[in-house]
Design a protein around this motif. Structure first.
Motif, PDB file in Angstrom:
ATOM      1  N   THR A 189      51.509  44.770  31.569  1.00  0.00           N
ATOM      2  CA  THR A 189      50.727  44.535  32.790  1.00  0.00           C
ATOM      3  C   THR A 189      49.712  43.427  32.533  1.00  0.00           C
ATOM      4  OG1 THR A 189      49.362  45.627  34.484  1.00  0.00           O
ATOM      5  CG2 THR A 189      48.995  46.282  32.197  1.00  0.00           C
ATOM      6  N   GLY A 190      49.229  42.817  33.599  1.00  0.00           N
ATOM      7  CA  GLY A 190      48.131  41.856  33.480  1.00  0.00           C
ATOM      8  C   GLY A 190      48.453  40.719  32.523  1.00  0.00           C
ATOM      9  N   GLU A 191      47.587  40.570  31.497  1.00  0.00           N
ATOM     10  CA  GLU A 191      47.733  39.409  30.592  1.00  0.00           C
ATOM     11  C   GLU A 191      48.969  39.515  29.706  1.00  0.00           C
ATOM     12  OE1 GLU A 191      44.971  37.348  32.446  1.00  0.00           O
ATOM     13  OE2 GLU A 191      46.490  36.696  31.006  1.00  0.00           O
ATOM     14  N   LYS A 192      49.596  40.685  29.686  1.00  0.00           N
ATOM     15  CA  LYS A 192      50.861  40.807  28.927  1.00  0.00           C
ATOM     16  C   LYS A 192      51.886  39.848  29.501  1.00  0.00           C
ATOM     17  CE  LYS A 192      53.052  43.049  25.600  1.00  0.00           C
ATOM     18  NZ  LYS A 192      52.821  44.346  24.969  1.00  0.00           N
ATOM     19  N   TRP A 193      51.728  39.563  30.841  1.00  0.00           N
ATOM     20  CA  TRP A 193      52.638  38.603  31.482  1.00  0.00           C
ATOM     21  C   TRP A 193      52.023  37.198  31.489  1.00  0.00           C
ATOM     22  CZ3 TRP A 193      56.819  41.365  31.814  1.00  0.00           C
ATOM     23  CH2 TRP A 193      56.809  42.676  32.288  1.00  0.00           C
ATOM     24  N   ARG A 194      50.850  37.051  30.874  1.00  0.00           N
ATOM     25  CA  ARG A 194      50.024  35.822  30.958  1.00  0.00           C
ATOM     26  C   ARG A 194      49.719  35.552  32.428  1.00  0.00           C
ATOM     27  NH1 ARG A 194      53.765  32.338  27.160  1.00  0.00           N
ATOM     28  NH2 ARG A 194      53.567  30.803  28.862  1.00  0.00           N
ATOM     29  N   SER A 195      49.254  36.609  33.109  1.00  0.00           N
ATOM     30  CA  SER A 195      49.117  36.568  34.571  1.00  0.00           C
ATOM     31  C   SER A 195      48.087  35.579  35.069  1.00  0.00           C
ATOM     32  CB  SER A 195      48.790  37.969  35.096  1.00  0.00           C
ATOM     33  OG  SER A 195      49.900  38.826  34.896  1.00  0.00           O
ATOM     34  N   THR A 196      46.960  35.420  34.353  1.00  0.00           N
ATOM     35  CA  THR A 196      45.947  34.462  34.830  1.00  0.00           C
ATOM     36  C   THR A 196      46.539  33.053  34.829  1.00  0.00           C
ATOM     37  OG1 THR A 196      44.130  35.833  34.013  1.00  0.00           O
ATOM     38  CG2 THR A 196      43.659  33.497  34.378  1.00  0.00           C
ATOM     39  N   GLU A 197      47.208  32.695  33.745  1.00  0.00           N
ATOM     40  CA  GLU A 197      47.886  31.387  33.638  1.00  0.00           C
ATOM     41  C   GLU A 197      48.937  31.248  34.741  1.00  0.00           C
ATOM     42  OE1 GLU A 197      49.873  30.999  29.841  1.00  0.00           O
ATOM     43  OE2 GLU A 197      51.362  29.627  30.722  1.00  0.00           O
ATOM     44  N   LEU A 198      49.691  32.328  34.974  1.00  0.00           N
ATOM     45  CA  LEU A 198      50.757  32.289  35.984  1.00  0.00           C
ATOM     46  C   LEU A 198      50.171  32.058  37.380  1.00  0.00           C
ATOM     47  CD1 LEU A 198      53.792  32.777  36.712  1.00  0.00           C
ATOM     48  CD2 LEU A 198      53.225  35.223  36.904  1.00  0.00           C
ATOM     49  N   VAL A 199      49.139  32.819  37.741  1.00  0.00           N
ATOM     50  CA  VAL A 199      48.571  32.686  39.095  1.00  0.00           C
ATOM     51  C   VAL A 199      47.867  31.349  39.265  1.00  0.00           C
ATOM     52  CG1 VAL A 199      46.900  33.645  40.734  1.00  0.00           C
ATOM     53  CG2 VAL A 199      48.454  35.166  39.481  1.00  0.00           C
ATOM     54  N   ASN A 200      47.197  30.861  38.227  1.00  0.00           N
ATOM     55  CA  ASN A 200      46.583  29.529  38.326  1.00  0.00           C
ATOM     56  C   ASN A 200      47.655  28.468  38.579  1.00  0.00           C
ATOM     57  OD1 ASN A 200      43.859  30.193  38.070  1.00  0.00           O
ATOM     58  ND2 ASN A 200      43.967  30.223  35.821  1.00  0.00           N
ATOM     59  N   MET A 201      48.801  28.606  37.916  1.00  0.00           N
ATOM     60  CA  MET A 201      49.899  27.659  38.138  1.00  0.00           C
ATOM     61  C   MET A 201      50.415  27.782  39.560  1.00  0.00           C
ATOM     62  SD  MET A 201      53.513  27.743  38.324  1.00  0.00           S
ATOM     63  CE  MET A 201      54.149  29.049  37.264  1.00  0.00           C
ATOM     64  N   ILE A 202      50.614  29.030  40.018  1.00  0.00           N
ATOM     65  CA  ILE A 202      51.108  29.265  41.384  1.00  0.00           C
ATOM     66  C   ILE A 202      50.170  28.627  42.402  1.00  0.00           C
ATOM     67  CG2 ILE A 202      51.449  31.052  43.136  1.00  0.00           C
ATOM     68  CD1 ILE A 202      52.445  32.894  40.859  1.00  0.00           C
ATOM     69  N   ARG A 203      48.871  28.903  42.254  1.00  0.00           N
ATOM     70  CA  ARG A 203      47.893  28.406  43.223  1.00  0.00           C
ATOM     71  C   ARG A 203      47.773  26.878  43.173  1.00  0.00           C
ATOM     72  NH1 ARG A 203      47.756  31.982  46.387  1.00  0.00           N
ATOM     73  NH2 ARG A 203      47.033  34.095  45.986  1.00  0.00           N
ATOM     74  N   SER A 204      48.114  26.296  42.020  1.00  0.00           N
ATOM     75  CA  SER A 204      48.020  24.822  41.917  1.00  0.00           C
ATOM     76  C   SER A 204      49.175  24.164  42.687  1.00  0.00           C
ATOM     77  CB  SER A 204      48.086  24.391  40.450  1.00  0.00           C
ATOM     78  OG  SER A 204      49.393  24.604  39.921  1.00  0.00           O
ATOM     79  N   ILE A 205      50.277  24.917  42.827  1.00  0.00           N
ATOM     80  CA  ILE A 205      51.446  24.352  43.525  1.00  0.00           C
ATOM     81  C   ILE A 205      51.408  24.729  45.011  1.00  0.00           C
ATOM     82  CG2 ILE A 205      53.982  24.306  43.654  1.00  0.00           C
ATOM     83  CD1 ILE A 205      54.004  25.188  40.704  1.00  0.00           C
ATOM     84  N   GLN A 206      51.164  26.047  45.284  1.00  0.00           N
ATOM     85  CA  GLN A 206      51.147  26.523  46.670  1.00  0.00           C
ATOM     86  C   GLN A 206      49.885  27.379  46.873  1.00  0.00           C
ATOM     87  OE1 GLN A 206      54.459  27.241  48.911  1.00  0.00           O
ATOM     88  NE2 GLN A 206      56.002  26.355  47.532  1.00  0.00           N
TER      89      GLN A 206
END
Ligand code: FHN
Length: 415
Positions: A189-206
């Motif tokens: 869960t959470g950072e195990k998926w590197r979620s902060t990095e993932l969501v920052n990338m998502i928000r940078s694109i869309q």
């Protein structure tokens, strides 16, 4: 958070969407967990990849069925737990364009649903039973296989792959309105998926995309993690009081519900809900400030089961006459009446008389005084002069439109 409120505006307005679980598991036709339940290795599951040939896949038909049902958005599985990609990913060979289909099924889906004016979401499984660097944890099909469990894996390699595929989906298919991740469990869960990095990338694109709450974190916190999501996602249940944050404020939520009992296609599961049951669920969700994401599981040829289509058509007939009490509506601020539920759109109050046995509704006791009452389906007048309004709620007289002159006072009670 202002940007969150802006992002969710369309979601809270549209209220009703189609969930679509489709992939190789439609061939065994025993639901999308067949690999896990039957401990299938990649090799045992490979015949389904080799056979996959959805000759009757026409997402324009799916989109029409959704639109006619009154649905405003859809979410299709781009990759489920079995790791099979319905899109032309450059990061794997395990994809629809390498099957007999030779088609980018996601590309065709987003184009078809947008053409019908629906918003498009993508479901993406964090879990991946096919990828060599995903561990045999949880309900992985190889969870009892010591050879598999003891082999060296590099989970970060898998995360690079997972993040890379999300980037492909958000770069190559135009505006995606919802990213529906599934699911965090135990310590995965959470950072195990590197979620902060993932969501920052998502928000940078869309930046305006909506993300569900299944990356982990606490969406109810006054200071949720960046990956806690834009909406809660109760599954196969409607929360008794809706969903609120730790301060008791209503937060965005969407109940995902199957039409029968399985998400992916099941040839045996004919235990379908009725259209009336679906309407009740939809009304209940909206009366509690929530959305309904109603699932269909297309078969291996690419068609939505006829039973599902029949239910969607009947729900659509009700929505054709009554959508004003669902789309654009929210909870009423009034206590639940014994005979059904309320929904509200600004100063329009909708009374859904859901319990057939109760044929009358006393509106005279409602405060502020009801200005006029009309049956929404045909705009016929409902007399509010009599001490009670003895009209019989039958098949399609599911609610009336009580146009009151101002928002009901929160302290008001309905007699
Ligand atoms: O394991 C999945 C399941 O197959 C399905 O996709 C549902 C839909 O929300 N989500 C997971 C179970 O919670």
């Amino acid at each position: 958070m202002k940007e969150h409120a802006k992002r969710t505006e369309w979601f809270l307005h549209d209220r009703f969407g189609m969930f679509i679980h489709w992939g190789l598991y439609a061939i065994p036709a025993r639901g999308e967990w067949v690999r896990s339940y039957e401990y299938m290795s990649n090799e045992a599951y490979q015949p389904y990849f080799d056979e996959f040939d959805p000759v009757r896949y026409d997402p324009k038909e799916w989109a029409r069925a959704a639109k006619q049902a009154g649905m405003k958005y859809a979410v299709l599985t781009a990759k489920h737990h079995d790791g099979f990609c319905l899109f032309d990913s450059k990061l794997t060979e395990y994809k629809a364009t390498n099957t007999r289909a030779k088609r980018d099924l996601i590309k065709e889906y987003v184009e078809a649903f947008r053409a019908e004016g629906l918003k498009v979401g993508l479901y993406y499984s964090l879990i991946d039973w096919h990828h060599p660097d995903y561990p045999a944890v949880g309900n992985h099909p190889m969870r009892n296989n010591d050879d598999y469990k003891n082999k060296e894996i590099d989970f970060d390699q898998y995360l690079d792959y997972m993040h890379g595929q999300v980037k492909e989906l958000l770069t190559n298919y135009g505006t995606i309105d919802v990213m529906w991740f599934d699911y965090s469990f135990d310590d995965m869960t959470g950072e195990k998926w590197r979620s902060t990095e993932l969501v920052n990338m998502i928000r940078s694109i869309q930046p305006d995309i909506l993300i569900d709450n299944r990356l982990g974190g606490n969406i109810k916190s006054p200071n949720p993690e960046i990956f806690a999501g834009d909406f809660a996602s109760p599954e196969q249940i409607i929360p008794p009081q809706g969903v609120t944050d730790e301060a008791g404020n209503s937060i965005s939520w969407e109940a995902c519900i199957t039409l029968n009992n399985t998400w992916g296609y099941s040839a045996m599961d004919k235990d379908y809900k009725s259209a009336q049951q679906v309407i009740r669920v939809l009304v209940e969700c909206v009366s509690k400030n929530g959305n309904l994401l109603l699932n269909v599981g297309p078969d291996a040829k690419g068609e939505i089961p006829k039973e599902s289509l029949a239910i969607l058509a009947e729900v659509g007939e009700w929505m054709r006459r009554n959508a004003d009490s669902i789309v654009g509506c929210s909870s009423s601020g009034l206590p639940k009446p014994e005979w059904g539920r309320f929904t509200r759109n600004g100063n329009k109050l909708y009374a859904h008389i859901l319990d057939r046995g109760i044929g009358s509704v006393n509106v005279n006791g409602m405060k502020p005084k009801v200005k006029k009452a009309r049956l929404l389906s045909d705009n016929s007048e409902i007399s509010i002069e009599t001490p009670w309004m003895g009209f019989h709620a039958h098949q399609d007289d599911l609610f009336i439109n009580l146009a009151s002159n101002k928002l009901p006072d929160e302290r008001d009670t309905v007699v």
